[in-house]
Motif scaffolding. Structure first.
Motif, mmCIF file in Angstrom:
data_model
loop_
_atom_site.group_PDB
_atom_site.id
_atom_site.type_symbol
_atom_site.label_atom_id
_atom_site.label_comp_id
_atom_site.label_asym_id
_atom_site.label_seq_id
_atom_site.Cartn_x
_atom_site.Cartn_y
_atom_site.Cartn_z
ATOM 1 N N GLU A 34 9.199 -3.574 -5.655
ATOM 2 C CA GLU A 34 8.495 -2.848 -6.713
ATOM 3 C C GLU A 34 7.448 -1.967 -6.038
ATOM 4 O OE1 GLU A 34 6.973 -5.313 -9.897
ATOM 5 O OE2 GLU A 34 5.659 -3.679 -10.584
ATOM 6 N N GLU A 35 7.619 -0.651 -6.164
ATOM 7 C CA GLU A 35 6.738 0.269 -5.442
ATOM 8 C C GLU A 35 5.302 0.151 -5.953
ATOM 9 O OE1 GLU A 35 8.556 3.961 -4.507
ATOM 10 O OE2 GLU A 35 6.656 5.013 -4.257
ATOM 11 N N ILE A 36 4.358 0.125 -5.038
ATOM 12 C CA ILE A 36 2.939 0.076 -5.412
ATOM 13 C C ILE A 36 2.605 1.370 -6.153
ATOM 14 C CG2 ILE A 36 0.559 0.023 -4.530
ATOM 15 C CD1 ILE A 36 1.596 -1.578 -2.120
ATOM 16 N N PRO A 37 2.109 1.283 -7.368
ATOM 17 C CA PRO A 37 1.863 2.507 -8.133
ATOM 18 C C PRO A 37 0.763 3.360 -7.495
ATOM 19 C CG PRO A 37 0.982 0.593 -9.300
ATOM 20 C CD PRO A 37 1.743 0.063 -8.119
ATOM 21 N N ASP A 38 1.049 4.644 -7.388
ATOM 22 C CA ASP A 38 0.044 5.613 -6.944
ATOM 23 C C ASP A 38 -0.582 5.254 -5.593
ATOM 24 O OD1 ASP A 38 -0.866 8.114 -7.914
ATOM 25 O OD2 ASP A 38 -2.870 7.274 -8.171
ATOM 26 N N TRP A 39 0.256 4.755 -4.698
ATOM 27 C CA TRP A 39 -0.244 4.363 -3.371
ATOM 28 C C TRP A 39 -0.778 5.572 -2.601
ATOM 29 C CZ3 TRP A 39 2.451 6.888 0.430
ATOM 30 C CH2 TRP A 39 3.756 7.317 0.121
ATOM 31 N N ASN A 40 -1.717 5.290 -1.697
ATOM 32 C CA ASN A 40 -2.274 6.349 -0.842
ATOM 33 C C ASN A 40 -1.907 6.099 0.607
ATOM 34 O OD1 ASN A 40 -4.601 4.224 -1.455
ATOM 35 N ND2 ASN A 40 -4.892 4.969 0.635
ATOM 36 N N CYS A 41 -2.117 7.108 1.437
ATOM 37 C CA CYS A 41 -1.841 7.018 2.876
ATOM 38 C C CYS A 41 -2.710 5.927 3.504
ATOM 39 C CB CYS A 41 -2.146 8.367 3.533
ATOM 40 S SG CYS A 41 -2.118 8.337 5.337
ATOM 41 N N CYS A 42 -2.134 5.201 4.474
ATOM 42 C CA CYS A 42 -2.869 4.119 5.147
ATOM 43 C C CYS A 42 -3.915 4.666 6.128
ATOM 44 C CB CYS A 42 -1.904 3.202 5.877
ATOM 45 S SG CYS A 42 -1.192 3.968 7.366
ATOM 46 N N GLY A 43 -3.861 5.973 6.406
ATOM 47 C CA GLY A 43 -4.824 6.562 7.349
ATOM 48 C C GLY A 43 -4.320 6.595 8.774
ATOM 49 N N ALA A 44 -3.356 5.714 9.074
ATOM 50 C CA ALA A 44 -2.698 5.646 10.383
ATOM 51 C C ALA A 44 -3.702 5.715 11.541
ATOM 52 C CB ALA A 44 -1.636 6.736 10.497
ATOM 53 N N ARG A 61 -7.207 -0.084 -0.454
ATOM 54 C CA ARG A 61 -6.956 0.416 -1.812
ATOM 55 C C ARG A 61 -5.530 0.057 -2.248
ATOM 56 N NH1 ARG A 61 -4.611 4.778 -4.114
ATOM 57 N NH2 ARG A 61 -5.399 5.506 -6.144
ATOM 58 N N ASP A 62 -4.580 0.141 -1.303
ATOM 59 C CA ASP A 62 -3.187 -0.221 -1.594
ATOM 60 C C ASP A 62 -3.027 -1.736 -1.726
ATOM 61 O OD1 ASP A 62 -2.102 2.461 -1.492
ATOM 62 O OD2 ASP A 62 -2.397 2.379 0.674
ATOM 63 N N LEU A 63 -3.688 -2.465 -0.835
ATOM 64 C CA LEU A 63 -3.579 -3.925 -0.869
ATOM 65 C C LEU A 63 -4.175 -4.485 -2.160
ATOM 66 C CD1 LEU A 63 -4.471 -4.638 2.873
ATOM 67 C CD2 LEU A 63 -2.283 -5.176 1.770
ATOM 68 N N ALA A 64 -5.254 -3.855 -2.624
ATOM 69 C CA ALA A 64 -5.870 -4.310 -3.878
ATOM 70 C C ALA A 64 -4.905 -4.114 -5.048
ATOM 71 C CB ALA A 64 -7.176 -3.539 -4.127
ATOM 72 N N LYS A 65 -4.131 -3.046 -4.996
ATOM 73 C CA LYS A 65 -3.125 -2.819 -6.045
ATOM 74 C C LYS A 65 -2.021 -3.881 -5.983
ATOM 75 C CE LYS A 65 -3.729 2.212 -6.422
ATOM 76 N NZ LYS A 65 -3.683 2.503 -7.857
ATOM 77 N N ALA A 66 -1.624 -4.245 -4.751
ATOM 78 C CA ALA A 66 -0.603 -5.285 -4.589
ATOM 79 C C ALA A 66 -1.117 -6.625 -5.123
ATOM 80 C CB ALA A 66 -0.202 -5.409 -3.125
ATOM 81 N N GLU A 67 -2.412 -6.875 -4.911
ATOM 82 C CA GLU A 67 -3.017 -8.109 -5.455
ATOM 83 C C GLU A 67 -2.889 -8.131 -6.971
ATOM 84 O OE1 GLU A 67 -6.436 -8.616 -1.999
ATOM 85 O OE2 GLU A 67 -7.058 -8.293 -4.075
ATOM 86 N N GLN A 68 -3.147 -6.968 -7.571
ATOM 87 C CA GLN A 68 -3.015 -6.853 -9.026
ATOM 88 C C GLN A 68 -1.583 -7.160 -9.472
ATOM 89 O OE1 GLN A 68 -5.446 -5.845 -11.460
ATOM 90 N NE2 GLN A 68 -6.841 -6.319 -9.769
ATOM 91 N N MET A 69 -0.623 -6.793 -8.621
ATOM 92 C CA MET A 69 0.790 -7.044 -8.943
ATOM 93 C C MET A 69 1.169 -8.499 -8.658
ATOM 94 S SD MET A 69 2.139 -3.620 -6.940
ATOM 95 C CE MET A 69 3.899 -3.654 -7.289
#
Lengths: 289, 211
Positions: A34-44, A61-69
């Motif tokens: 399930e794709e993380i909604p509205d994910w942003n670049c990791c900054g690399a 910011r992406d990991l926090a969204k995954a937590e929500q999921m």
């Protein structure tokens, strides 16, 4: 088995074939994404070369969204995976730092979601036995050099799921597909990805060393799990040959392309036309496709 | 023959405080390095560096801050972490390189490898504006700032033809929140620099998060 899917920027641009075959392979093996909604670049590399807090905040910011999921994250790109694992590792026992990160991203980041590389999920969680059972067209006679690169397995305190000096997970997957893997020296040598635009001369040298080693070990092709490795080894192979007057003609696959092929997916769906070193001739010679 | 005398036991102008600060920011103990050279033997970039990773560690220990921050090494390090992986003293050398790069930038040191710094800036500009990396914009931004107009034209055109480079950036819905991350980090960094200039104690994140 269900994961929050983080494709990362490369899989939406230079490596769409990695994205497509990731989805195909996961579907075949019953791994739900399930794709993380509205994910942003990791900054690399650029973020962690610039500011430490920034390098934690962007993946957070992406990991926090995954937590929500309520899901753990899977990332096919070695660099994205590494930045996420690094963020989790550094904040895990540091409430103060987690608080700072949460303040910067404007959301609660608890550090409860894990991050895994796609290779880890398919090689360790799913496993070669399950993979082997799905093989319809064994890759008989194909000798590949499994190239892990740097960020999948290093540093071991952050990654830790395969050996940092002589990893085996991709080799075992390839063997399960019926291919042969070579023992070789440059499995985890860096291709210099972050310098590819700014110091191309260095990247050509590092890439040459890797291609030389694969060729010397008798490989027909390289297999990788990172869009930057693929872009350098495949996209710059012609420039390496020209600069160093060498001749390799080594196709560079994503491991998911070879898995898809062995699972019986039609070759035209695997994005081979997007490669600089067209692998179709090799596959034809080996009577695989 | 006259030889230049180098006193390798004397401590440089920044003193031991420099190694302590670098160690705290990098989450490692910079004093642990005993100069075995394993990091430098394994480093795939060391052939191109002016100081070997081992020598950078020694510069840090000696408080020779200017030498360390003006080196090409900190920019040529590709962050592959071979050094960190193999260090028998568990010094996180790759993290030290990150710390030195960040320090050189925020304290306004001249970049020994301008093109590398320009790449990072161009890359992050794209992320800050749309939320995701924008390869084509990044390449154009990089070319404008380095005047390397014709470099990589062949590969760029091939990739455009193969559909590997998107003409337009992907802008995420929450791009404002990503921009906000960059803004907040920049502000915190400015406060940190001001604090250091005034000699107040640094409020870094602490070492316990790294290992």
């Amino acid at each position: 088995m269900k994961y929050a899917y983080y494709p990362g920027c490369s899989l939406h641009s230079t490596a769409t074939e990695y994205d497509a075959t990731t989805r195909t392979v996961c579907q075949t093996l019953g791994v739900e994404l399930e794709e993380i909604p509205d994910w942003n670049c990791c900054g690399a590399t650029s973020a962690h070369a610039t500011n430490h807090l920034l390098s934690l905040a962007l993946p957070a910011r992406d990991l926090a969204k995954a937590e929500q999921m309520g899901l753990d994250v899977v990332a096919p790109c070695a660099a994205c995976y590494n930045r996420m694992a690094q963020t989790i590792h550094e904040t895990k026992d540091n409430e103060v730092l987690r608080g700072r990160v949460s303040a910067v991203i404007g959301a609660d980041y608890e550090g409860t979601a894990k991050a895994k590389s796609l290779l880890e999920v398919l090689a360790a969680d799913v496993g070669p036995k399950v993979v082997e059972a799905k093989v319809q067209k064994p890759l008989k006679g194909l000798r590949v050099a499994a190239y892990y690169g740097c960020l999948l397995v290093r540093p071991p305190a952050v990654t830790g799921w395969d050996d940092a000096e002589n990893p085996q997970s991709m080799d075992k997957l390839m063997t399960a597909l019926g291919a042969e893997t070579v023992d070789w020296s440059h499995k985890t040598e860096c291709c210099g990805a972050s310098l590819t635009v700014s110091r191309t001369d260095i990247v050509l040298k590092l890439t040459r060393d890797i291609l030389d080693a694969a060729k010397a070990a008798g490989a027909d092709a390289l297999v990788c799990a990172c869009p930057m490795c693929q872009a350098n080894l495949d996209g710059r192979q012609g420039a390496v040959e020209k600069t160093y007057k060498t001749n390799y003609h080594l196709p560079v696959f994503y491991f998911t392309q070879l898995m898809s092929l062995a699972f019986g997916i039609e070759p035209y769906k695997l994005g081979f036309a997007r490669h600089s070193i067209d692998p179709r001739e090799l596959l034809h010679t080996k009577e695989i496709a | 023959m006259e030889m230049e005398v180098l006193n390798l036991t004397a401590v440089g102008p920044a003193g031991p405080a420099f190694a302590a600060q670098v160690g705290a920011e990098a989450g490692t103990n910079a004093f642990s390095c005993y100069q075995c050279g394993k990091c430098s033997a394994g480093c795939p970039l060391s052939y191109a560096m002016d100081y070997q990773p081992r020598q950078i560690m020694r510069l840090v220990q000696l408080g020779l801050k200017d030498e360390a921050l003006k080196s090409s090494t900190i920019w040529l390090c590709a962050s592959c972490a071979t050094c960190t992986t193999r260090c028998p003293r568990e010094v996180q050398i790759a993290a030290v390189m990150d710390t030195l790069r960040a320090m050189a930038r925020r304290e306004g040191y001249p970049y020994k490898e301008r093109s590398v710094a320009a790449f990072h800036r161009a890359f992050l500009n794209g992320v800050a504006s749309g939320g995701r990396a924008y390869e084509l914009g990044m390449i154009l931004g990089y070319k404008l700032s380095t005047f390397e107009m014709f470099k990589d034209i062949d590969l760029g055109l091939t990739w455009l033809r193969q559909g590997k480079l998107k003409l337009l950036p992907e802008r995420i819905k929450g791009s404002a929140s990503v921009r906000d991350i960059f803004e907040k980090v920049r502000k915190l960094e400015q406060e940190e620099v001001a604090r250091q200039r005034e000699g107040r104690p640094a409020a870094h994140e602490g070492m316990e998060g790294h290992s």
